[in-house]
Scaffold this active site. Structure first.
Site, PDB file in Angstrom:
ATOM      1  N   CYS A   1     -19.588  -6.207   3.411  1.00  0.00           N
ATOM      2  CA  CYS A   1     -19.074  -5.239   3.969  1.00  0.00           C
ATOM      3  C   CYS A   1     -17.703  -5.066   3.129  1.00  0.00           C
ATOM      4  O   CYS A   1     -17.076  -6.081   2.954  1.00  0.00           O
ATOM      5  CB  CYS A   1     -18.850  -5.239   5.551  1.00  0.00           C
ATOM      6  SG  CYS A   1     -17.820  -3.675   6.186  1.00  0.00           S
TER       7      CYS A   1
ATOM      8  N   CYS B   1       0.861  -1.141  -0.117  1.00  0.00           N
ATOM      9  CA  CYS B   1       0.084   0.025  -0.175  1.00  0.00           C
ATOM     10  C   CYS B   1       0.861   1.183  -0.048  1.00  0.00           C
ATOM     11  O   CYS B   1       1.852   1.297   0.587  1.00  0.00           O
ATOM     12  CB  CYS B   1      -0.744   0.075   1.165  1.00  0.00           C
ATOM     13  SG  CYS B   1      -2.218   1.452   1.291  1.00  0.00           S
TER      14      CYS B   1
ATOM     15  N   ARG C   1     -18.271  -2.878  17.935  1.00  0.00           N
ATOM     16  CA  ARG C   1     -17.529  -4.112  17.708  1.00  0.00           C
ATOM     17  C   ARG C   1     -15.979  -4.193  18.497  1.00  0.00           C
ATOM     18  O   ARG C   1     -15.277  -3.161  18.179  1.00  0.00           O
ATOM     19  CB  ARG C   1     -17.131  -4.401  16.095  1.00  0.00           C
ATOM     20  CG  ARG C   1     -16.655  -5.638  15.844  1.00  0.00           C
ATOM     21  CD  ARG C   1     -16.461  -5.904  14.457  1.00  0.00           C
ATOM     22  NE  ARG C   1     -17.944  -5.746  13.887  1.00  0.00           N
ATOM     23  CZ  ARG C   1     -18.253  -4.946  12.897  1.00  0.00           C
ATOM     24  NH1 ARG C   1     -17.091  -4.260  12.269  1.00  0.00           N
ATOM     25  NH2 ARG C   1     -19.178  -4.922  12.399  1.00  0.00           N
TER      26      ARG C   1
ATOM     27  N   CYS D   1       0.369   4.666   6.865  1.00  0.00           N
ATOM     28  CA  CYS D   1      -0.536   4.618   8.252  1.00  0.00           C
ATOM     29  C   CYS D   1       0.480   3.887   9.253  1.00  0.00           C
ATOM     30  O   CYS D   1       1.065   2.793   8.926  1.00  0.00           O
ATOM     31  CB  CYS D   1      -1.725   3.865   8.092  1.00  0.00           C
ATOM     32  SG  CYS D   1      -2.674   4.525   6.984  1.00  0.00           S
TER      33      CYS D   1
ATOM     34  N   CYS E   1     -16.680  -9.191   5.717  1.00  0.00           N
ATOM     35  CA  CYS E   1     -16.053  -7.871   5.371  1.00  0.00           C
ATOM     36  C   CYS E   1     -14.732  -8.102   4.487  1.00  0.00           C
ATOM     37  O   CYS E   1     -13.816  -8.826   4.917  1.00  0.00           O
ATOM     38  CB  CYS E   1     -15.669  -7.113   6.700  1.00  0.00           C
ATOM     39  SG  CYS E   1     -14.810  -5.598   6.299  1.00  0.00           S
TER      40      CYS E   1
ATOM     41  N   CYS F   1       0.387   0.236  10.495  1.00  0.00           N
ATOM     42  CA  CYS F   1      -0.008  -0.776   9.567  1.00  0.00           C
ATOM     43  C   CYS F   1       1.011  -1.645   9.016  1.00  0.00           C
ATOM     44  O   CYS F   1       1.962  -1.096   8.257  1.00  0.00           O
ATOM     45  CB  CYS F   1      -1.152  -0.139   8.372  1.00  0.00           C
ATOM     46  SG  CYS F   1      -1.781  -1.423   7.387  1.00  0.00           S
TER      47      CYS F   1
ATOM     48  N   CYS G   1     -19.577   1.872   8.659  1.00  0.00           N
ATOM     49  CA  CYS G   1     -18.827   1.060   9.682  1.00  0.00           C
ATOM     50  C   CYS G   1     -17.916   1.980   9.795  1.00  0.00           C
ATOM     51  O   CYS G   1     -16.913   2.275   9.161  1.00  0.00           O
ATOM     52  CB  CYS G   1     -18.692  -0.257   9.193  1.00  0.00           C
ATOM     53  SG  CYS G   1     -17.451  -0.875  10.387  1.00  0.00           S
TER      54      CYS G   1
HETATM   55  N1  SAM Z   1      -6.545   0.419   3.284  1.00  0.00           N
HETATM   56  C1  SAM Z   1      -7.939   0.612   3.515  1.00  0.00           C
HETATM   57  C2  SAM Z   1      -8.003   1.724   4.493  1.00  0.00           C
HETATM   58  O1  SAM Z   1      -7.083   2.108   5.214  1.00  0.00           O
HETATM   59  O2  SAM Z   1      -9.212   2.389   5.040  1.00  0.00           O
HETATM   60  C3  SAM Z   1      -8.914  -0.455   4.405  1.00  0.00           C
HETATM   61  C4  SAM Z   1      -7.893  -1.494   5.149  1.00  0.00           C
HETATM   62  S1  SAM Z   1      -7.387  -0.873   6.570  1.00  0.00           S
HETATM   63  C5  SAM Z   1      -6.280  -2.233   6.956  1.00  0.00           C
HETATM   64  C6  SAM Z   1      -8.752  -0.896   7.681  1.00  0.00           C
HETATM   65  C7  SAM Z   1      -8.662  -0.642   9.175  1.00  0.00           C
HETATM   66  O3  SAM Z   1      -8.031  -1.552  10.046  1.00  0.00           O
HETATM   67  C8  SAM Z   1      -7.707   0.594   9.526  1.00  0.00           C
HETATM   68  O4  SAM Z   1      -8.391   1.851   9.293  1.00  0.00           O
HETATM   69  C9  SAM Z   1      -7.400   0.638  10.934  1.00  0.00           C
HETATM   70  O5  SAM Z   1      -8.285   1.232  11.739  1.00  0.00           O
HETATM   71  C10 SAM Z   1      -7.197  -1.056  11.261  1.00  0.00           C
HETATM   72  N2  SAM Z   1      -6.102  -1.477  11.489  1.00  0.00           N
HETATM   73  C11 SAM Z   1      -5.101  -1.690  10.541  1.00  0.00           C
HETATM   74  N3  SAM Z   1      -3.928  -2.042  11.188  1.00  0.00           N
HETATM   75  C12 SAM Z   1      -4.380  -2.003  12.325  1.00  0.00           C
HETATM   76  C13 SAM Z   1      -3.461  -2.798  13.363  1.00  0.00           C
HETATM   77  N4  SAM Z   1      -2.088  -2.928  13.589  1.00  0.00           N
HETATM   78  N5  SAM Z   1      -3.983  -2.453  14.926  1.00  0.00           N
HETATM   79  C14 SAM Z   1      -5.435  -2.121  14.996  1.00  0.00           C
HETATM   80  N6  SAM Z   1      -6.029  -1.797  13.887  1.00  0.00           N
HETATM   81  C15 SAM Z   1      -5.689  -1.789  12.656  1.00  0.00           C
HETATM   82  C1  DTB Z   2     -11.534  -2.471  11.385  1.00  0.00           C
HETATM   83  O1  DTB Z   2     -11.662  -1.436  12.145  1.00  0.00           O
HETATM   84  N1  DTB Z   2     -10.857  -3.200  11.936  1.00  0.00           N
HETATM   85  C2  DTB Z   2     -10.399  -4.260  10.772  1.00  0.00           C
HETATM   86  C3  DTB Z   2     -11.331  -3.983   9.658  1.00  0.00           C
HETATM   87  N2  DTB Z   2     -11.920  -2.978  10.277  1.00  0.00           N
HETATM   88  C4  DTB Z   2     -10.700  -3.979   8.524  1.00  0.00           C
HETATM   89  C5  DTB Z   2      -9.052  -4.409  10.562  1.00  0.00           C
HETATM   90  C6  DTB Z   2      -8.048  -5.092  11.854  1.00  0.00           C
HETATM   91  C7  DTB Z   2      -6.532  -5.110  11.259  1.00  0.00           C
HETATM   92  C8  DTB Z   2      -5.773  -5.670  12.253  1.00  0.00           C
HETATM   93  C9  DTB Z   2      -4.354  -5.713  11.743  1.00  0.00           C
HETATM   94  C10 DTB Z   2      -4.181  -6.680  10.744  1.00  0.00           C
HETATM   95  O2  DTB Z   2      -4.864  -7.636  10.800  1.00  0.00           O
HETATM   96  O3  DTB Z   2      -3.378  -6.381   9.832  1.00  0.00           O
HETATM   97 FE1  SF4 Z   3      -2.907   1.236   3.289  1.00  0.00          FE
HETATM   98 FE2  SF4 Z   3      -2.702  -0.038   5.546  1.00  0.00          FE
HETATM   99 FE3  SF4 Z   3      -3.167   2.768   5.676  1.00  0.00          FE
HETATM  100 FE4  SF4 Z   3      -4.958   0.914   4.639  1.00  0.00          FE
HETATM  101  S1  SF4 Z   3      -4.316   1.157   6.920  1.00  0.00           S
HETATM  102  S2  SF4 Z   3      -4.582   2.838   3.503  1.00  0.00           S
HETATM  103  S3  SF4 Z   3      -4.081  -0.877   4.030  1.00  0.00           S
HETATM  104  S4  SF4 Z   3      -1.415   1.595   4.691  1.00  0.00           S
END
Ligand code: SAM
Ligand code: DTB
Ligand code: SF4
Length: 338
Positions: A149, A74, A285, A78, A118, A81, A209
């Protein structure tokens, strides 16, 4: 066996429950939300239970299963992430899954008891050529009788309508944190970008959501500000995922926090309770971080008003409690999947 009523005298409440609505014309001030956080733990959970039981069936939990349909690589930054390219390939990149894999995984999730499926993609946002195959996935999953979702990043004009027409029930797009902490976590997009996408989703008639992550080094006031931001949306989101940061090695937040949990379990439970009180009708959730919480911590979250979980052995790139462990926890607590 004697009835509980006969053996344990039920104490009448000494005073009626205090006013739970915000005083400022229906909007929650950050101060008011922070005051909820500061309540004695038992008082906060008691209030959250009262609100919960006014609006939801007690002892039921909705089950959503996640699938990462496109993983890693990506362009965003973030800080939490594992999928950001610039964090040095913390996870293996996988291109968009094929339709058959998505169908099979969704059918298995349904067989295990999930009611919502989802699909998450590691995109800043989908290009039109990315969206077309996702629309097919939404149609297939919907045809299985599951709620659908997606979480695909930022949406451009017209994309939410295409998703709606394919049968999308919910779009997940988190605010992640308080406006004033956002820049400490993400620099490649702005808070307003998130709000714009949420408005597009809402205008298309798709359920919203939207939640966030706690334990990223934010202050309690900033947690309160995140909850206020969510609760003051008009209307507030139908689903509110509260994630406890999963610190993934190689990410900037793991580096900053050193792998040490930034929040104790009670503060996480408080966040759930405050979300429940301020967004009474939402599904709240209990999201990422369940494994670290353990059974007792999760039980407190249910007591605080959480009535939905991510169900299945994986989240997107990290682990989640096994289905068997969840079933055992439900049985121990008398919880029935909704
Ligand atoms: N790329 C898209 C975005 O950022 O909107 C969708 C996928 S993103 C992984 C969805 C959500 O997962 C993020 O907005 C964040 O709130 C949650 N998330 C991602 N990594 C996480 C982590 N290490 N711990 C907790 N929540 C996480
Ligand atoms: C949300 O709020 N939490 C989920 C879903 N929406 C997409 C993602 C959590 C991701 C946790 C870290 C991972 O597995 O990469
Ligand atoms: Fe990309 Fe992860 Fe950020 Fe979603 S949360 S936009 S997958 S870097």
């Amino acid at each position: 066996m004697p009835s509980l009523e006969r053996t344990i005298p039920i104490q009448p409440q000494s005073s009626p429950p205090p006013e739970l609505r915000p005083v400022g014309g229906g909007r929650w001030a950050v101060d008011e939300v922070e005051a909820l956080f500061a309540l004695p733990f038992a008082d906060l959970l008691f209030r959250a239970q009262q609100v919960h039981r006014q609006h939801h069936a007690a002892n039921t939990v909705q089950l959503s299963t996640l699938l990462s349909i496109k993983t890693g690589g990506c362009a965003e930054d973030c800080g939490y992430c594992s999928q950001a390219k610039r964090h040095g390939a913390v996870v293996e990149e996988t291109p968009l899954l094929d339709l058959a894999t998505v169908r099979t995984t969704a059918a298995a999730a349904k067989a295990q008891g999930a009611t919502r499926f989802c699909m998450g993609a590691a995109w800043r946002g989908p290009k039109q050529r990315d969206l077309e195959p996702v629309l097919e996935m939404v149609r297939e999953v919907k045809a299985l009788g599951l709620e659908t979702c997606c979480t695909l990043g930022m949406l451009k004009e017209g994309q939410a309508e295409q998703l709606r027409d394919a049968g999308l029930d919910y779009y997940n797009h988190n605010l992640d944190t308080a406006p004033e902490y956002y820049g400490e976590v993400i620099t490649t997009r702005q808070y307003q970008d998130r709000l714009d996408t949420l408005q597009r989703v809402r205008s298309a008639g798709i359920n919203v959501c939207c939640g966030g992550i706690v334990g990223m080094g934010e202050s309690r006031r900033q947690r309160a500000a995140l909850v206020a931001e969510l609760a003051n949306m008009e209307p507030y989101p139908e689903s509110v995922p509260i994630n406890n940061l999963v610190q993934v090695e190689g990410t900037p937040l793991h580096e900053r926090l050193g792998g040490v949990a930034a929040l104790d379990a009670f503060e996480f439970v408080r966040t759930i309770a405050v979300a429940r009180i301020t967004m009474p009708k939402a599904l709240v959730r209990l999201s990422a971080g369940r494994r670290e919480l353990g059974d007792a911590g999760q039980a407190l979250c249910f007591l605080a008003g959480a009535n939905s979980i991510f169900y299945g052995d994986r989240l997107l790139t990290t682990g989640n409690p096994d289905v068997d462990a969840d079933q055992a926890l439900f049985a121990a607590l008398g919880i029935v999947p909704a």
